[in-house]
Write an enzyme that holds these catalytic residues in place. Structure first.
Site, PDB file in Angstrom:
ATOM      1  N   ARG A  16       0.799  -1.238   0.000  1.00 22.59           N
ATOM      2  CA  ARG A  16       0.000   0.000   0.000  1.00 22.59           C
ATOM      3  C   ARG A  16       0.830   1.285   0.000  1.00 22.59           C
ATOM      4  NH1 ARG A  16      -3.769  -0.585   4.857  1.00 22.59           N
ATOM      5  NH2 ARG A  16      -2.482  -2.389   5.409  1.00 22.59           N
ATOM      6  N   ASN A 384      37.281  31.693  -8.651  1.00 20.73           N
ATOM      7  CA  ASN A 384      38.089  30.580  -8.153  1.00 20.73           C
ATOM      8  C   ASN A 384      38.226  29.448  -9.152  1.00 20.73           C
ATOM      9  OD1 ASN A 384      35.335  30.075  -7.864  1.00 20.73           O
ATOM     10  ND2 ASN A 384      35.640  28.649  -6.169  1.00 20.73           N
TER      11      ASN A 384
END
Ligand code: UD1
Ligand code: CA
Length: 456
Positions: A16, A384
């Site tokens: 379920r 960077n």
């Protein structure tokens, strides 16, 4: 107390749930359901934890590879009795066994302890009085109130179906009885299953006392069968966590609007506003304030620090008396020392910021070491990444970076240097001096006109 074995039944498929994930791996508070049951089992200090698994077996085992668990496979799910039969070879003759269900995440160690206290030489069952007992096994008692059997809903008579005392599925008993009873089980019932619950009738027949410990806490015995249960139990779990924090003295503006998916440790006089999510391990020092709508994961935030609204923190450490946000983003590997300021629309990644430094507006600072008392102007970017490699930027103590500056790493800005606004810095800047890098001159074109919209 006797030696303890704990058997956790976790072989059910959980149809379920409508999911490819095994039921017991769905999460409550970001921890698998079965993980909660194992945690409870460990509190009881057993000398063995046996998990009966079936559906999705290997994934379930992998998830708990670090735990010392005896795994037993139930290839076909022929019932709870059949599941426990698979564990018989691992049960110690001189121990008691506690049966737990792998899909009951809020299982309470205190209730288990009470059950175990009753199980010396007896069969002790945790029961619950359920308003709507449909589907559950009923605790059938004789005229004197003694338990005589558990009858499953599908096998029960109309009269038995009126009984509201139900079996939670958790029970404890000496192994010398359990092993004998398991050998006697048949599947002669409405579901053609080997019911563990049939052992109650065997105990009664053989003169072994059967006792029930009735719990009042429904959530601690509620199993998860569908996503609706998962959502409901998640709320209960969160509510209980929030209540614990309130009891410790944490101020929660609304305990219903707080989510903790991991562990939240708080010092004295911590305040948390609405809609905050804490993930992993988070620790908040004394007098920390977290404003509304923050997401904070794996972080240590020291005393006196305030986190303003809509801040996102992931794997970072923040020193005391700092001011972060609103709308700041601290990414992994960021450490901020005391009295630092990080303002709106600032992203920090893998950067170390020393005492008293400020990055207040619209900046990206990545792979950077910042000294003390540095001021980073609005719109500063550390470049960077060259598209292939990452490089570090070093900004020493007392540096002032003017607004809209790009620092192209690798680059070092010396102590006390000033970088003029709008510079693109590609070479190291010397300490104590002004460095700038802009277009040579500022021009004004007197005759210039703004473009106008062309009429169609
Ligand atoms: C069982 C009890 C019932 C009780 C209810 C509480 C039996 C026969 N019935 O009902 O009295 O009121 O729990 O929720 O015991 N499991 C296995 N292998 C199997 C079957 C089940 O490992 O072959 C595991 C499931 O994964 C689950 C637990 O046992 O964790 C309970 O199974 P479930 O099917 O939910 O039990 P019920 O038959 O509903
Ligand atoms: Ca069930």
């Amino acid at each position: 107390m006797s030696k303890l074995n704990i058997v956790i039944l976790a072989a059910g498929k959980g149809t379920r749930m409508h999911s490819n994930t095994p039921k017991v791996l769905h999460e409550i508070g970001a921890k698998p359901i079965l993980g909660h049951v194992i945690a409870c089992a460990k509190i009881l200090n057993p000398n063995k934890i046996i998990v009966v698994y079936g559906f999705g077996g290997e994934t379930v085992k992998d998830k708990f590879a670090n735990e010392s668990i005896t795994w037993v496979k139930q290839a076909e799910q022929l019932g709870t009795g059949h599941a426990v039969q698979q564990a018989v070879a691992y049960l110690d003759d001189d121990a008691n066994t506690l049966i737990l269900l792998g899909d009951v995440p809020l299982v309470d160690a205190g209730a288990c302890q009470k059950l175990l206290a009753q199980a010396e030489n007896k069969l002790a069952i945790l029961s619950f009085n359920k308003v709507d007992p449909t589907g559950y096994g009923r605790m059938v008692r004789d005229a004197s109130g003694q338990i005589s059997a558990i009858v499953e809903h599908k096998d029960a008579t109309d009269c038995q179906r009126k009984i509201i005392e139900v079996n939670t599925g958790m029970m404890a008993m000496p192994n010398q009885y359990l092993v004998k009873w398991l050998a006697q089980l048949t599947n002669d019932n409405a579901q053609a299953e080997y019911y563990l619950t049939d052992i109650v009738a065997f105990a009664v027949q053989q003169g072994v006392a059967v006792v029930a410990e009735i719990t009042e806490d429904e959530w601690s015995v509620t199993g998860i069968n569908a996503k609706t249960d998962l959502a409901q139990i998640e709320r209960i779990y969160q509510t209980r966590y929030a209540q614990q924090l309130l009891q410790q003295g944490v101020t929660l503006k609304d305990p219903a609007r707080l989510d903790i998916r991991g562990t939240l440790r708080c010092g004295c006089d911590v305040e948390i506003d609405v809609n905050c999510l804490f993930e992993g391990d988070v620790s908040l020092g004394d007098e920390v304030k977290i404003a509304a709508n923050c997401v904070i994961k794996n972080a240590v935030i020291a005393a006196g620090t305030h986190i303003a609204a809509f801040t996102h923190i992931d794997d970072a450490q923040i020193g005391e008396n700092s001011r972060i946000g609103p709308f700041a983003r601290l990414r992994p590997g960021t450490t901020l020392a005391a009295s630092t300021h990080v303002g709106n629309f600032v992203e920090l990644k893998n950067s170390q910021v020393d005492v008293g430094s400020k990055i207040n507006h619209l900046s990206y600072v990545g792979d950077t070491t910042l000294g003390k008392n540095v001021n980073i102007g609005a719109g500063t970017i550390t470049c960077n990444y060259d598209g292939a490699n990452k490089f570090r930027t070093v900004i020493e103590d007392d540096v002032f970076i003017g607004s809209d500056t790009q620092l192209v790493a690798p680059v070092t800005i010396g102590k006390g240097a000033t970088i003029a606004a709008g510079s693109t810095i590609t070479k190291d800047a010397p300490a104590g001096q002004l460095t700038f890098c802009r277009a040579k001159e500022q021009k004004t074109i007197a005759s210039w006109k703004r473009p106008v919209k062309i009429k169609k």
